[in-house]
Motif scaffolding. Structure first.
Motif, PDB file in Angstrom:
ATOM      1  N   TRP A   1       2.126  16.370   3.640  1.00 49.09           N
ATOM      2  CA  TRP A   1       2.212  14.936   3.907  1.00 49.09           C
ATOM      3  C   TRP A   1       2.471  14.656   5.387  1.00 49.09           C
ATOM      4  CZ3 TRP A   1       0.267  11.722   0.651  1.00 49.09           C
ATOM      5  CH2 TRP A   1       0.281  12.000  -0.721  1.00 49.09           C
TER       6      TRP A   1
ATOM      7  N   VAL B   1      -0.875  14.214   7.051  1.00 50.44           N
ATOM      8  CA  VAL B   1      -1.775  13.181   6.547  1.00 50.44           C
ATOM      9  C   VAL B   1      -1.913  12.096   7.612  1.00 50.44           C
ATOM     10  CG1 VAL B   1      -2.004  11.319   4.849  1.00 50.44           C
ATOM     11  CG2 VAL B   1      -1.351  13.609   4.108  1.00 50.44           C
TER      12      VAL B   1
ATOM     13  N   ASP C   1      -3.105   9.050   7.370  1.00 47.64           N
ATOM     14  CA  ASP C   1      -2.823   7.695   6.896  1.00 47.64           C
ATOM     15  C   ASP C   1      -1.312   7.494   6.826  1.00 47.64           C
ATOM     16  OD1 ASP C   1      -2.251   5.472   5.079  1.00 47.64           O
ATOM     17  OD2 ASP C   1      -4.394   5.486   4.640  1.00 47.64           O
TER      18      ASP C   1
ATOM     19  N   ASP D   1       0.508   4.951   5.931  1.00 47.47           N
ATOM     20  CA  ASP D   1       1.006   4.310   4.712  1.00 47.47           C
ATOM     21  C   ASP D   1       1.173   5.323   3.591  1.00 47.47           C
ATOM     22  OD1 ASP D   1       1.104   1.857   5.962  1.00 47.47           O
ATOM     23  OD2 ASP D   1      -0.903   1.258   5.288  1.00 47.47           O
ATOM     24  N   GLN D   2       0.203   6.216   3.443  1.00 44.58           N
ATOM     25  CA  GLN D   2       0.314   7.260   2.418  1.00 44.58           C
ATOM     26  C   GLN D   2       1.499   8.174   2.709  1.00 44.58           C
ATOM     27  OE1 GLN D   2      -3.335   9.433   1.990  1.00 44.58           O
ATOM     28  NE2 GLN D   2      -4.511   7.663   1.262  1.00 44.58           N
ATOM     29  N   ARG D   3       1.658   8.516   3.978  1.00 44.81           N
ATOM     30  CA  ARG D   3       2.756   9.403   4.354  1.00 44.81           C
ATOM     31  C   ARG D   3       4.102   8.731   4.091  1.00 44.81           C
ATOM     32  NH1 ARG D   3       0.896  10.473   8.880  1.00 44.81           N
ATOM     33  NH2 ARG D   3       2.024   8.984  10.194  1.00 44.81           N
TER      34      ARG D   3
ATOM     35  N   GLN E   1       4.745   6.432   1.974  1.00 43.24           N
ATOM     36  CA  GLN E   1       4.964   6.323   0.534  1.00 43.24           C
ATOM     37  C   GLN E   1       5.487   7.639  -0.024  1.00 43.24           C
ATOM     38  OE1 GLN E   1       4.659   3.478  -1.465  1.00 43.24           O
ATOM     39  NE2 GLN E   1       5.819   4.881  -2.800  1.00 43.24           N
ATOM     40  N   ALA E   2       4.939   8.760   0.451  1.00 38.92           N
ATOM     41  CA  ALA E   2       5.427  10.062   0.000  1.00 38.92           C
ATOM     42  C   ALA E   2       6.884  10.265   0.398  1.00 38.92           C
ATOM     43  CB  ALA E   2       4.561  11.177   0.599  1.00 38.92           C
TER      44      ALA E   2
END
Length: 365
Positions: free
Chosen positions: A155, A158, A160, A162-164, A166-167
């Motif tokens: 992560w 990553v 992105d 936002d994805q990171r 969120q993780a």
């Protein structure tokens, strides 16, 4: 010794434009001191962005036989050297103008740019990606594990955000915020391209410290070590972080010298979580019970922002042929660790004068 003579004027022009200009100013002030000086130079591998040599300078100021010693370390994390240099330059000005006295039987050891490669390139690590402040481990033994870093590692890279994020939020909800910060920043020894990597062998700055400790028989002296850092904690505040064990003589000395503003990660009172391989631990092993090591950490922006800025730095340096992107991000790194804000810079210099004054009084008492 009163703070007021040393604190009569704060000049933020001491904040340097570059590693090279900082070293030039540091050497010029050193030559003006009305005290005996022993200057030692340590060559670091690699070159700066303009082809300049990368050097760590150590200056012993005062009586070489002094039993008491204040040690001030700058640029343990390279890019944090912009503020560390400013503090040392301000300190040298105080000495050269005789606004600051060195007590009897006491000397000062300034170590400038422990990680000169990172300083010159506006990175936190060295040219091998090693974080000096995770490097003080026994490399003859199995290296520490950080399984939570391993779980989060993919992560971290990553692209992105936002994805990171969120993780990270999911991990924090499950295991707690402290566990998240320890996973990312506590130290890891498997991933050279990742953040907070402790390395596989002693780094340049560690070797410098080990040489100074042996060369000057520092284990036989009373030490007040102040390691200058930026990037963590409330904006502009200089937190005195003590990583001695809470019930140890070193922690008691820190409390005696610096008062109730001292915080302790191992007691859960600090903005910093406990970490592996801190440079503190190398010095702890060479200190008598009348000595202590503290980190003077100046806050800038949030820990979440710190992680994002550092992760982007490591993402860029893990890729190739992106000089322009690296350069652009180096400015972001510098702004996070040394904001171009006159008020922040004034707070840093005032607090540093206060704490270094406490160190001088404490070690000399």
């Amino acid at each position: 010794m009163s703070l007021s003579p040393f604190g009569t004027e704060i000049d933020t022009s001491v904040f340097p434009a570059s590693y090279a200009s900082a070293r030039h100013g540091w050497l010029a002030l050193l030559a003006e001191l009305p005290h005996p000086v022993r200057h030692e130079i340590y060559q670091c591998a690699g070159l700066g962005p303009d082809g300049e040599a990368l050097l760590t300078d150590a200056a012993w100021i005062g009586d070489e036989q002094a039993e008491n010693l204040v040690v001030c370390l700058a640029a343990t994390h390279g890019v944090e050297g912009f503020a560390g240099s400013a503090i040392q330059l301000d300190f040298l000005q105080g000495l050269s103008k005789r606004h600051l006295d060195i007590p009897n039987n006491t000397a000062i050891l300034l170590v400038h740019a422990l990680t000169p490669w990172g300083y010159a390139w506006s990175r936190r690590c060295d040219g091998d990606g090693v974080d000096l402040n995770r490097n003080a481990v026994d490399f003859c033994q199995p290296l520490p594990d950080n399984p939570d870093y391993d779980n989060l590692r993919d992560w971290l890279f990553v692209m992105d955000m936002d994805q990171r994020q969120q993780a990270f939020a999911d991990f924090s909800r499950q295991y707690g915020r402290v566990a998240l910060e320890k996973a990312i920043s506590g130290g890891q020894y498997r991933d050279p391209s990742g953040p907070f990597y402790g390395g596989r062998a002693p780094a340049h700055g560690r070797l410098v410290c080990e040489d100074l400790i042996q060369r000057h028989s520092l284990a036989q002296r009373r030490l007040a070590v102040v390691d200058l850092h930026t990037g963590l904690g409330p904006y502009g505040y200089g937190e005195i972080i003590c990583d001695h064990q809470p019930d140890s003589p070193g922690a008691a000395v820190a409390q005696s010298w610096y008062g109730d503003s001292v915080t302790q990660p191992l007691a859960g009172t600090s903005s910093s979580v406990p970490k592996l391989g801190l440079l503190d631990y190398l010095w702890h092993a060479n200190m008598n019970p009348q000595s202590c090591y503290v980190t003077l950490e100046f806050g800038t922006y949030s820990t979440d922002h710190l992680f994002e800025v550092l992760l982007r730095d490591h993402q860029l340096w893990a890729a190739e042929d992106n000089h322009d992107q690296r350069f652009a991000h180096s400015l972001t790194m510098r702004h996070h660790f040394c904001p171009n804000d006159n008020a922040w810079q004034e707070m840093v210099l005032f607090r540093a004068r206060q704490v270094l004054g406490q160190a001088l009084r404490g070690v000399s008492s």
